[in-house]
Design an enzyme around this catalytic site. Sequence first.
Site, mmCIF file in Angstrom:
data_model
loop_
_atom_site.group_PDB
_atom_site.id
_atom_site.type_symbol
_atom_site.label_atom_id
_atom_site.label_comp_id
_atom_site.label_asym_id
_atom_site.label_seq_id
_atom_site.Cartn_x
_atom_site.Cartn_y
_atom_site.Cartn_z
ATOM 1 N N ASN A 98 -7.248 -37.124 -14.830
ATOM 2 C CA ASN A 98 -7.561 -36.275 -14.294
ATOM 3 C C ASN A 98 -6.825 -34.487 -13.645
ATOM 4 O O ASN A 98 -7.504 -33.630 -13.545
ATOM 5 C CB ASN A 98 -7.060 -36.868 -12.588
ATOM 6 C CG ASN A 98 -5.545 -36.843 -12.343
ATOM 7 O OD1 ASN A 98 -4.810 -37.438 -13.130
ATOM 8 N ND2 ASN A 98 -5.252 -36.136 -10.783
ATOM 9 N N HIS A 147 -16.070 -42.494 -4.505
ATOM 10 C CA HIS A 147 -16.523 -40.095 -3.849
ATOM 11 C C HIS A 147 -16.308 -39.344 -5.040
ATOM 12 O O HIS A 147 -16.012 -38.336 -4.802
ATOM 13 C CB HIS A 147 -15.473 -39.861 -2.487
ATOM 14 C CG HIS A 147 -14.072 -39.962 -2.877
ATOM 15 N ND1 HIS A 147 -13.280 -38.612 -2.930
ATOM 16 C CD2 HIS A 147 -13.136 -40.609 -3.027
ATOM 17 C CE1 HIS A 147 -11.679 -38.598 -3.118
ATOM 18 N NE2 HIS A 147 -11.611 -40.232 -3.441
ATOM 19 N N THR A 169 -12.634 -57.080 7.144
ATOM 20 C CA THR A 169 -13.897 -57.211 7.483
ATOM 21 C C THR A 169 -14.445 -56.083 6.239
ATOM 22 O O THR A 169 -13.542 -54.440 6.333
ATOM 23 C CB THR A 169 -14.886 -56.701 8.419
ATOM 24 O OG1 THR A 169 -14.062 -57.791 9.100
ATOM 25 C CG2 THR A 169 -16.157 -55.965 8.846
ATOM 26 N N CYS A 218 -5.288 -35.441 -4.350
ATOM 27 C CA CYS A 218 -4.515 -36.795 -3.963
ATOM 28 C C CYS A 218 -2.344 -36.389 -4.109
ATOM 29 O O CYS A 218 -1.904 -37.617 -2.795
ATOM 30 C CB CYS A 218 -4.307 -38.151 -4.915
ATOM 31 S SG CYS A 218 -6.017 -38.650 -4.746
#
Length: 384
Positions: A150, A202, A238, A326
């Site tokens: 990255n 994303h 969910t 991150c």
Amino acid sequence: MEAYFDNSATTRVLDSVKEIVVKTMTEDYANPSARHKKGMEAEQYIRRARAEIAKTLKALEKEILFTSGGSESNNLALIGGALANQRAGRHIVSTAIEHPSVYNPMEYLEGLGFEISFLSVDGDGHISLKELYEAVRQDTILVSVMYVNNEIGAVEPVEEIARVIKEKNPNTLFHVDAIQAYGKYVICPKKQGIDLLSVSGHKIHGPKGVGFLYIREGVKLKPMIYGGGQQNNLRSGTENVPGVAGLGVAAREMYTDHKAKVEHLFELKDYMMDGIKELEGVTINSKKGDKSAPQIVSVSFEGVRSEVLLHALEERGIYVSSGSACSAHHPGVSGTLKGIGIPQRLQESTIRFSFGMFNTKSEIDYCIQVLKELLPVLRRYSRK
């Protein structure tokens, strides 16, 4: 002019993604586990997204597990894989240039008594297959290697890595962090020998807060989230219908006219590298060619701290990164830059430019011109 060159941190969503996200939030908003008609309509979005993603990987639909993003996918693959298979051994192999969402789970597992071996890399960021072969043992249960780094864009030879692993120990699981690779490369986990593969929405012009983990049929994982038993009891909770629906659309879009999209990124990368190399006092840490990803250019600017240059560019409407977003709130020495042998003074002066589908050459021209103006001024200031 505004130029957004931080697409490896996150991307602008496609219009088609935005439309389906809004629709599933405002019209088809029911709980996909509900037994009424609206619940079943919501469930169909998840089914369609799973089918679209499986198609891009030539995988089975049941091999796709939706998560909250790349970090969760990596954590589930590593911690879930280690805990589920620890009877076969407690040794894990990874590399010195992994993302924090791989490195930190490794540290956690080490605290639980697992033994972790980290492979070194060469000056281009590639591991040694010989060192890998020597590292894999009969008690090695998992190997985790990043597909595309990255920070500098180094591409690891995952198919060859898989071959080495399985030759030494056929029972060792191979996990690939493909968060910067998915959408840029044609990935076929079964053909390439990959057992577990992590992806984030994303990074491919999809929504934030959603991703998936490819889990080869037959691979055992211990769940990390318990509850209602959704997704075959592997990840309760969910399902994020808007996120999953948007991820499915983004995956389909990225692999439509895929070759042309990747060629566009390579053109931008080469154009940027050719422009930057004309500047004084720069070291380009990324390479051209097929051993480096099409969307990432890492550059060290001698005599200018990365944070200073980042904010100077920001004032001119140019957005870049000084490292992994991150881990931006935990600054420190980059494991990648240190691993490839970049001197300390340059590690602290490194900027990452990363491209997406919306970038243009005119934006790059603007960026190069601004750098020509800023660098002499910032260097004079830093010497005072």
